[in-house]
Design a protein around this motif. Structure first.
Motif, PDB file in Angstrom:
ATOM      1  N   GLU B  39      32.298 -36.087  27.558  1.00 49.02           N
ATOM      2  CA  GLU B  39      33.467 -36.303  26.707  1.00 49.02           C
ATOM      3  C   GLU B  39      32.968 -36.734  25.334  1.00 49.02           C
ATOM      4  N   TRP B  40      33.892 -37.071  24.465  1.00 48.52           N
ATOM      5  CA  TRP B  40      33.568 -37.332  23.058  1.00 48.52           C
ATOM      6  C   TRP B  40      34.000 -38.754  22.706  1.00 48.52           C
ATOM      7  N   SER B  41      33.098 -39.541  22.136  1.00 47.81           N
ATOM      8  CA  SER B  41      33.398 -40.954  21.877  1.00 47.81           C
ATOM      9  C   SER B  41      34.378 -41.125  20.728  1.00 47.81           C
ATOM     10  N   ALA B  42      34.532 -40.110  19.923  1.00 42.76           N
ATOM     11  CA  ALA B  42      35.532 -40.133  18.848  1.00 42.76           C
ATOM     12  C   ALA B  42      36.056 -38.711  18.683  1.00 42.76           C
ATOM     13  N   PRO B  43      37.328 -38.583  18.294  1.00 45.88           N
ATOM     14  CA  PRO B  43      37.848 -37.225  18.073  1.00 45.88           C
ATOM     15  C   PRO B  43      36.960 -36.463  17.095  1.00 45.88           C
ATOM     16  N   THR B  44      36.537 -35.287  17.507  1.00 42.42           N
ATOM     17  CA  THR B  44      35.564 -34.533  16.694  1.00 42.42           C
ATOM     18  C   THR B  44      35.970 -33.067  16.613  1.00 42.42           C
ATOM     19  N   LEU B  45      35.975 -32.550  15.405  1.00 45.59           N
ATOM     20  CA  LEU B  45      36.234 -31.123  15.198  1.00 45.59           C
ATOM     21  C   LEU B  45      34.902 -30.392  15.273  1.00 45.59           C
ATOM     22  N   LEU B  47      33.098 -26.720  14.688  1.00 49.89           N
ATOM     23  CA  LEU B  47      33.279 -25.387  14.116  1.00 49.89           C
ATOM     24  C   LEU B  47      32.473 -24.378  14.908  1.00 49.89           C
ATOM     25  N   GLY B  48      33.007 -23.175  15.071  1.00 51.91           N
ATOM     26  CA  GLY B  48      32.206 -22.096  15.628  1.00 51.91           C
ATOM     27  C   GLY B  48      31.053 -21.793  14.690  1.00 51.91           C
ATOM     28  N   TYR B  49      29.960 -21.259  15.227  1.00 52.89           N
ATOM     29  CA  TYR B  49      28.734 -21.116  14.447  1.00 52.89           C
ATOM     30  C   TYR B  49      28.934 -20.375  13.134  1.00 52.89           C
ATOM     31  N   PHE B  50      29.747 -19.324  13.151  1.00 50.47           N
ATOM     32  CA  PHE B  50      29.894 -18.504  11.945  1.00 50.47           C
ATOM     33  C   PHE B  50      31.084 -18.924  11.075  1.00 50.47           C
ATOM     34  N   GLN B  51      31.817 -19.963  11.458  1.00 50.73           N
ATOM     35  CA  GLN B  51      32.984 -20.340  10.663  1.00 50.73           C
ATOM     36  C   GLN B  51      32.569 -20.993   9.346  1.00 50.73           C
ATOM     37  N   LYS B  52      33.420 -20.837   8.349  1.00 54.49           N
ATOM     38  CA  LYS B  52      33.171 -21.470   7.060  1.00 54.49           C
ATOM     39  C   LYS B  52      33.599 -22.941   7.119  1.00 54.49           C
ATOM     40  N   TYR B  53      32.732 -23.816   6.626  1.00 51.24           N
ATOM     41  CA  TYR B  53      33.049 -25.248   6.632  1.00 51.24           C
ATOM     42  C   TYR B  53      34.340 -25.524   5.851  1.00 51.24           C
ATOM     43  N   ALA B  54      34.495 -24.841   4.726  1.00 45.43           N
ATOM     44  CA  ALA B  54      35.669 -25.104   3.875  1.00 45.43           C
ATOM     45  C   ALA B  54      36.979 -24.806   4.600  1.00 45.43           C
ATOM     46  N   ALA B  66      35.615 -36.526  12.600  1.00 48.07           N
ATOM     47  CA  ALA B  66      34.214 -36.129  12.462  1.00 48.07           C
ATOM     48  C   ALA B  66      34.114 -34.624  12.675  1.00 48.07           C
ATOM     49  N   CYS B  67      33.059 -34.040  12.156  1.00 46.28           N
ATOM     50  CA  CYS B  67      32.925 -32.577  12.238  1.00 46.28           C
ATOM     51  C   CYS B  67      31.487 -32.197  12.555  1.00 46.28           C
ATOM     52  N   VAL B  68      31.316 -31.282  13.487  1.00 47.28           N
ATOM     53  CA  VAL B  68      29.994 -30.723  13.777  1.00 47.28           C
ATOM     54  C   VAL B  68      30.111 -29.202  13.789  1.00 47.28           C
ATOM     55  N   ARG B  69      28.988 -28.539  13.555  1.00 49.77           N
ATOM     56  CA  ARG B  69      28.948 -27.083  13.705  1.00 49.77           C
ATOM     57  C   ARG B  69      28.229 -26.768  15.006  1.00 49.77           C
ATOM     58  N   ARG B  70      28.890 -26.030  15.894  1.00 55.29           N
ATOM     59  CA  ARG B  70      28.257 -25.657  17.159  1.00 55.29           C
ATOM     60  C   ARG B  70      27.208 -24.565  16.932  1.00 55.29           C
ATOM     61  N   GLY B  71      26.359 -24.390  17.909  1.00 56.53           N
ATOM     62  CA  GLY B  71      25.457 -23.242  17.893  1.00 56.53           C
ATOM     63  C   GLY B  71      26.118 -22.017  18.496  1.00 56.53           C
ATOM     64  N   SER B  72      27.247 -22.206  19.134  1.00 58.71           N
ATOM     65  CA  SER B  72      27.948 -21.123  19.832  1.00 58.71           C
ATOM     66  C   SER B  72      29.040 -20.530  18.952  1.00 58.71           C
ATOM     67  N   GLY B  73      29.603 -19.440  19.401  1.00 57.29           N
ATOM     68  CA  GLY B  73      30.580 -18.727  18.598  1.00 57.29           C
ATOM     69  C   GLY B  73      31.997 -19.215  18.806  1.00 57.29           C
ATOM     70  N   ALA B  76      37.328 -23.099  15.842  1.00 57.01           N
ATOM     71  CA  ALA B  76      37.182 -24.554  15.799  1.00 57.01           C
ATOM     72  C   ALA B  76      37.922 -25.209  16.967  1.00 57.01           C
ATOM     73  N   ILE B  77      37.334 -26.277  17.479  1.00 60.80           N
ATOM     74  CA  ILE B  77      37.948 -27.020  18.583  1.00 60.80           C
ATOM     75  C   ILE B  77      38.086 -28.479  18.175  1.00 60.80           C
ATOM     76  N   MET B  78      39.278 -29.038  18.432  1.00 60.55           N
ATOM     77  CA  MET B  78      39.499 -30.466  18.216  1.00 60.55           C
ATOM     78  C   MET B  78      39.230 -31.173  19.542  1.00 60.55           C
ATOM     79  N   HIS B  79      38.038 -31.726  19.669  1.00 59.74           N
ATOM     80  CA  HIS B  79      37.643 -32.379  20.922  1.00 59.74           C
ATOM     81  C   HIS B  79      38.229 -33.790  20.953  1.00 59.74           C
ATOM     82  N   ASP B  80      39.179 -33.997  21.824  1.00 56.19           N
ATOM     83  CA  ASP B  80      39.809 -35.328  21.892  1.00 56.19           C
ATOM     84  C   ASP B  80      40.224 -35.589  23.342  1.00 56.19           C
TER      85      ASP B  80
END
Lengths: 131, 245
Positions: B39-45, B47-54, B66-73, B76-80
């Protein structure tokens, strides 16, 4: 290009090697077997012209159905051209993987790795084993 | 086949992604599959690997997460309010060859699990193709393998395919997040409370049957932990990685 005249990496890239200006240049792409396994393609990141490649190391990335895969360089050398239209015409990889689906042209700087590439019968045998 | 089972508590997003990548690398050498729940200790967005950060700013509800870029395709997922899993399998396993085959194994097992818990879910099947850009959020997208309840996606998965191993990870939306209020979870749709632990336990049994695998509880090796620390520092916790596209 005639698939029977190509060389193949175990990681499913193909290379068409020809003599050019006293050296060897490989046109490279992804095999039809790999494209079929990946199914719907959505993104392709090409290598940069001028970048160096090492045989067996990643030189591009591709996404299909939410799966990101590295594309491995089949030869060692310098990227001298890329298929700039390809990321916007990914259907070319499905329709014509051995011609319109070419990814890059690489000027080979170390030919020793060519011996590790497979001819078509050996590559097809590998594909059959992978199922 | 024996599979290591790692049941982690909540962690920060960058660590979760670093551990998954560390497992992808180690699986290619060890040839031992690993199934991990986390699970995730804080709500985290993520991004899919190829998505634009903006593009994350197009979703204002998650703009302070918080935001991370996955290595997978994928999107975006809001992990909560979710249960997350990852499965690393050597490519020597023929079930890893076809991208959708591995998705299907996990998702069909989840559907059977939910049925046993009194919830009716289905596979999406053939979604209507959208001619425009794909929605920013993964759970607003549809692919044929997604798990659906009443038209809403409650589980989606993505892969990173490496040399010698495949990482598949995915999210099961348990309840609506305030940071993605447009996405109902299982609790909202089925009007029944299913805890993360209960779902994990029941799904594990179905996966054991579907994959003919014996799960054995384990931990990260010291080498995997060391590798994950490095991967987190260099990639998933680094702005250069998160904002690189």
């Amino acid at each position: 290009m005639d698939p029977s005249q190509l060389l193949y990496a175990k990681t499913h890239e193909w290379a068409f090697v020809e003599d050019q200006d006293g050296g060897k240049v490989a046109t490279v792409g992804i095999s039809a077997f790999a494209i079929e396994a990946l199914t719907d393609l959505v993104y392709l990141e090409l290598p940069k012209v001028g970048s160096q490649t090492t045989a067996g190391q990643p030189f591009g990335e591709i996404e299909s159905v939410k799966a990101v895969s590295d594309v491995y360089a089949p030869v060692t050398g310098e990227v001298i051209a890329v298929n700039e239209e390809l990321p916007n015409k990914l259907e070319s990889l499905n329709d014509d993987p051995y011609a319109g689906g070419w990814i890059a042209k690489i000027k080979i700087t170390d030919e020793s790795g060519l011996a590790n590439l497979l001819d078509q019968p050996a590559y097809e045998k590998q594909c059959q084993e992978e199922g | 086949m024996a599979v290591r089972l790692i049941e982690n508590a909540s962690h920060r997003g960058s660590w979760n992604m670093a551990v998954d990548d560390s497992l992808l690398e180690s699986t290619a050498d060890s040839l031992t599959p690993t199934l991990r729940f986390y699970e995730w200790s804080a709500p985290t967005l993520s991004l899919g690997y190829f998505q634009k950060y903006a593009d994350r700013w197009s979703h204002p509800e998650s703009s302070d997460a918080a935001c991370v870029r996955r290595g997978s395709g994928g999107g975006a997922i809001m992990h909560d309010q979710e249960l997350t899993y990852s499965y690393c399998v050597p490519t020597a396993d023929p079930r890893s060859t076809a991208v959708t085959g591995l998705f299907d194994l996990f998702h069909q097992a989840l559907i059977r699990t939910l049925k046993n818990l009194g919830v009716t879910a289905t596979i999406c099947g053939n979604p209507h193709k959208n001619d425009g850009d794909a929605p920013f959020l993964c759970f607003e997208r549809r692919s044929s393998v997604d798990v659906i309840i009443d038209g809403y996606k409650v589980c989606g998965s993505a892969q990173r395919r490496g040399r010698g191993a495949v990482l598949q990870h995915g999210s099961i939306l348990l309840a609506r997040s305030q940071k993605a209020p447009q996405l109902p979870g299982i609790t909202d749709l089925a009007s029944t409370q299913i805890s993360s632990n209960a779902l994990q336990k029941a799904w594990l049994q179905e996966l054991s049957d579907a994959l003919s695998l014996n799960f054995k509880v384990g931990q990260l090796t010291e080498a995997e932990s060391t590798s994950a620390v490095k991967i987190e520092r260099e990639r998933f916790a680094a702005a250069e990685w998160t904002e690189k596209k």
